[in-house]
Design an enzyme around this catalytic site. Structure first.
Site, PDB file in Angstrom:
ATOM      1  N   TYR A 478       1.030   4.329   6.913  1.00 54.53           N
ATOM      2  CA  TYR A 478       1.506   4.438   5.569  1.00 54.53           C
ATOM      3  C   TYR A 478       2.912   4.390   5.058  1.00 54.53           C
ATOM      4  O   TYR A 478       3.068   5.023   4.199  1.00 54.53           O
ATOM      5  CB  TYR A 478       0.625   5.547   4.954  1.00 54.53           C
ATOM      6  CG  TYR A 478      -0.729   5.878   5.271  1.00 54.53           C
ATOM      7  CD1 TYR A 478      -1.933   4.810   5.464  1.00 54.53           C
ATOM      8  CD2 TYR A 478      -1.088   7.187   6.332  1.00 54.53           C
ATOM      9  CE1 TYR A 478      -3.135   5.225   6.204  1.00 54.53           C
ATOM     10  CE2 TYR A 478      -2.279   7.425   6.803  1.00 54.53           C
ATOM     11  CZ  TYR A 478      -3.221   6.327   6.881  1.00 54.53           C
ATOM     12  OH  TYR A 478      -4.587   6.578   7.305  1.00 54.53           O
ATOM     13  N   HIS A 479       3.481   3.224   5.443  1.00 56.84           N
ATOM     14  CA  HIS A 479       4.611   3.080   5.165  1.00 56.84           C
ATOM     15  C   HIS A 479       5.155   1.565   4.700  1.00 56.84           C
ATOM     16  O   HIS A 479       5.894   0.846   5.088  1.00 56.84           O
ATOM     17  CB  HIS A 479       5.699   3.140   6.458  1.00 56.84           C
ATOM     18  CG  HIS A 479       5.798   4.739   6.634  1.00 56.84           C
ATOM     19  ND1 HIS A 479       6.263   4.967   8.017  1.00 56.84           N
ATOM     20  CD2 HIS A 479       5.675   5.842   6.097  1.00 56.84           C
ATOM     21  CE1 HIS A 479       6.095   6.156   8.519  1.00 56.84           C
ATOM     22  NE2 HIS A 479       5.515   6.773   7.247  1.00 56.84           N
ATOM     23  N   PRO A 480       4.172   1.154   3.724  1.00 56.64           N
ATOM     24  CA  PRO A 480       4.276  -0.311   3.116  1.00 56.64           C
ATOM     25  C   PRO A 480       5.748  -0.476   2.525  1.00 56.64           C
ATOM     26  O   PRO A 480       5.921   0.308   1.508  1.00 56.64           O
ATOM     27  CB  PRO A 480       3.112  -0.281   2.357  1.00 56.64           C
ATOM     28  CG  PRO A 480       2.740   1.053   1.794  1.00 56.64           C
ATOM     29  CD  PRO A 480       3.239   1.810   2.994  1.00 56.64           C
TER      30      PRO A 480
END
Length: 567
Positions: A478-480
């Protein structure tokens, strides 16, 4: 729900869209001098006191909760056999900083030096280090690298199991050094995680920036305000349109609008407002305000599988402490002493290593926990299996996807296209990440307490089989980033001052501006971006060459009734 009324705020100087790792910092810092009126708009309705946001382990209860999360899915991914990857994004005061795993990780020096080489003048490691120091307060490391008086308190995770020492000893046995400060001179090595936790409580932009700042009369925070479009006069952004309590509202900014909706939300709002690739806008009947083909492109994230092992003895895994009477004891320990695993973040043991000799810095990260996770009723809970896992990921992936609107409806989810493992280098590095995790597990003392490898299993040995496992089992952390990238090339969306190319009065301050993903978690770098943005905005606000919108045109089109909502 308690509400606190403040003096109605008409024609704020600055409007900040989003209260997360970037926007929460920008809004708080712009309000500090008392000179300017600041309005911060947050789509989420929950605040800093929400039940699951303060205990660090509560992130597992929020990761798939629509109450505080956008809960979106990417499009079917051809690189992953058609799987749809889940995309978690915070929808709460503090944004994703209020629901994440609480890991403090700046990335590496070479990340930011590479940004500058890519045309982001003024964003080298030497340039950004003062802002990293400004945002933190810690006793870790040396004054050369660490901040001592910032709002975000940073501590080192506790060793809640004997497992940690066993793993670290095996990591050293294969040549990895102990690294007491991976945010210092080098990231390389094995270490207990640095976490945004103080006295057992989460530190987010909600608690550390916005809650103290909201006492100032010049800051208004509107929660439950879903921004649906930007307002323009010619090529100048003059305000925003948002939905709140079922009604549409408009408010205009006397000076600037700062967009901090994240790597998924920011390009979506630009496209809905007519800024982006003309072909995409035309497809949805949106008039072009300004053509910027890079909007929504360059989407990157960290991706990898969970490699899992089963212990041959009890007392090492936390599984028994996450269920039944063990959990009752942990809850009591947390409530009365703020101790135990509830007081820690997730993946609190970190390994930073190289895929091969000859590269400058670590390109693989292993995120390690002495338990395993299973999803029950959309909540991530400890598995009853007595084991541990290492999430093995590529630190600087080359593969890039996109995120674009698929409707002119502002309430419709965008089409998120991840392209993991699209390059040969990414595939090779991903395979080596699994091999590095196995290498550590194969030597004493850790090897002595392992009964078997559960995933992918001892039968999976060839590069081809490991890659197939990664495609089948891999996931994001969850590091866009990257969808409104900074730079001066034709695909850049913002300049090094974070101004949107071709549009006056509009900046972006979130992870979407990263031209390349950093080697670590993204929340703290986003806060650094927020700190830098606030300084840039305040510097420009004092210059006569930066004209304010006349007050006569800066009145909201409909009544603005700001409420400071506490939960």
């Amino acid at each position: 729900m308690d509400s606190k009324q403040s003096t109605p705020l008409h024609a704020p100087d600055f409007i900040v869209i989003g209260s997360g790792s970037g926007g929460g910092v920008v809004a708080a810092r712009l309000s500090e001098s008392g000179k300017y009126k600041v309005l911060c708009l947050e789509a989420g309705t929950r605040g800093a006191g929400y039940i699951w946001t303060r205990p660090p382990v509560g992130g597992g209860m929020m990761i798939e909760s629509p109450e505080v999360n956008w809960c979106q899915f990417a499009q079917p991914n051809p690189d992953l056999g058609g799987r749809r990857v889940y995309v978690a994004r915070g929808k709460i005061l503090g944004g994703s900083s209020a629901i994440n795993g609480l890991i403090f990780n700046r990335g590496q020096r070479l990340d930011y030096d590479a940004w500058e080489r890519m045309g982001c003048t003024g964003w080298s490691y030497r340039d950004v280090l003062p802002y990293f120091k400004k945002l933190e307060s810690t006793d870790i490391g040396t004054d050369d690298y660490r901040g001592r008086q910032g709002p975000m308190k940073v501590t080192t995770a506790s060793k809640t199991s004997p497992f940690y020492d066993l793993f670290m000893q095996s990591a050293q046995a294969v040549g990895l050094p102990l690294n007491p400060d991976y945010s210092g001179s080098t990231q390389h090595g094995v270490a207990m995680a640095q976490i945004n936790v103080w006295k057992g409580l989460r530190q987010s932009t909600a608690t550390q920036y916005l809650e103290p700042a909201r006492k100032r009369p010049n800051l208004t925070i509107l929660q439950g305000a879903h921004v649906t479009g930007l307002l323009f006069e010619g090529k100048r952004c003059v305000g925003v349109r948002y939905r709140r309590n079922g009604a549409m509202e408009e408010v205009r900014a006397r000076r600037e609008v700062i967009l901090s909706a994240g790597a998924i939300g920011s390009p979506q709002l630009l496209e809905l407002s007519g800024i982006g690739n003309p072909a995409i806008l035309a497809r949805h009947g949106i008039p072009v305000v300004h053509a910027l083909p890079g909007v929504g492109e360059n989407l990157r994230d960290h991706f990898g599988p969970s490699v899992q092992w089963k212990f041959n003895r009890k007392g090492l895994s936390l599984c028994d402490r996450g269920r039944g009477w063990g959990l009752v004891r942990e809850v009591l320990s947390y409530v009365f002493r703020r101790k135990g695993f509830i007081s820690q973040g997730l993946a609190t043991l970190r390994v930073f290593t190289r895929s091969h000799e000859g590269i400058e810095q670590s390109d693989i990260a292993l995120l390690v926990n002495p338990f395993m996770i299973e999803v029950r009723n959309k909540k991530r809970l400890m598995s009853p299996i007595n084991g541990f896992f290492a999430f093995a990921q590529v630190q600087r992936p080359e593969s890039a996807g996109s995120s674009h609107i698929q409707s002119a409806d502002p309430l419709a989810d965008p089409a998120i296209h991840y392209r993991f493992l699209a390059t040969e280098k990414d595939r090779r590095t991903a395979v080596m990440a699994v091999r590095r995790a196995r290498e550590i597990a194969a030597v004493a003392p850790l090897a002595d307490v392992i009964a078997e490898e559960l995933q992918p299993g001892a039968q999976v040995q060839s590069d081809e089989d490991i890659l197939a496992f990664i495609r089948r089992a891999g996931n994001t952390t969850y590091h866009p980033v990257g969808t409104c990238k900074m730079g001066q090339d034709p695909m850049a969306v913002v300049d090094p001052s974070l101004r949107v190319h071709g549009i006056a009065g509009l900046r972006i301050a979130d992870c979407s501006i990263m031209p390349m993903i950093i080697s670590g978690n993204t929340s703290i770098p986003a806060m650094m971006i927020g700190e830098r943005c606030a300084d840039m905005v305040l510097a420009d606000a004092g210059r006569p060459a930066f004209p304010a919108v006349p007050a006569s045109t800066a009145v909201p089109a409909t009544q603005l009734t700001p409420e400071l909502v506490h939960h």
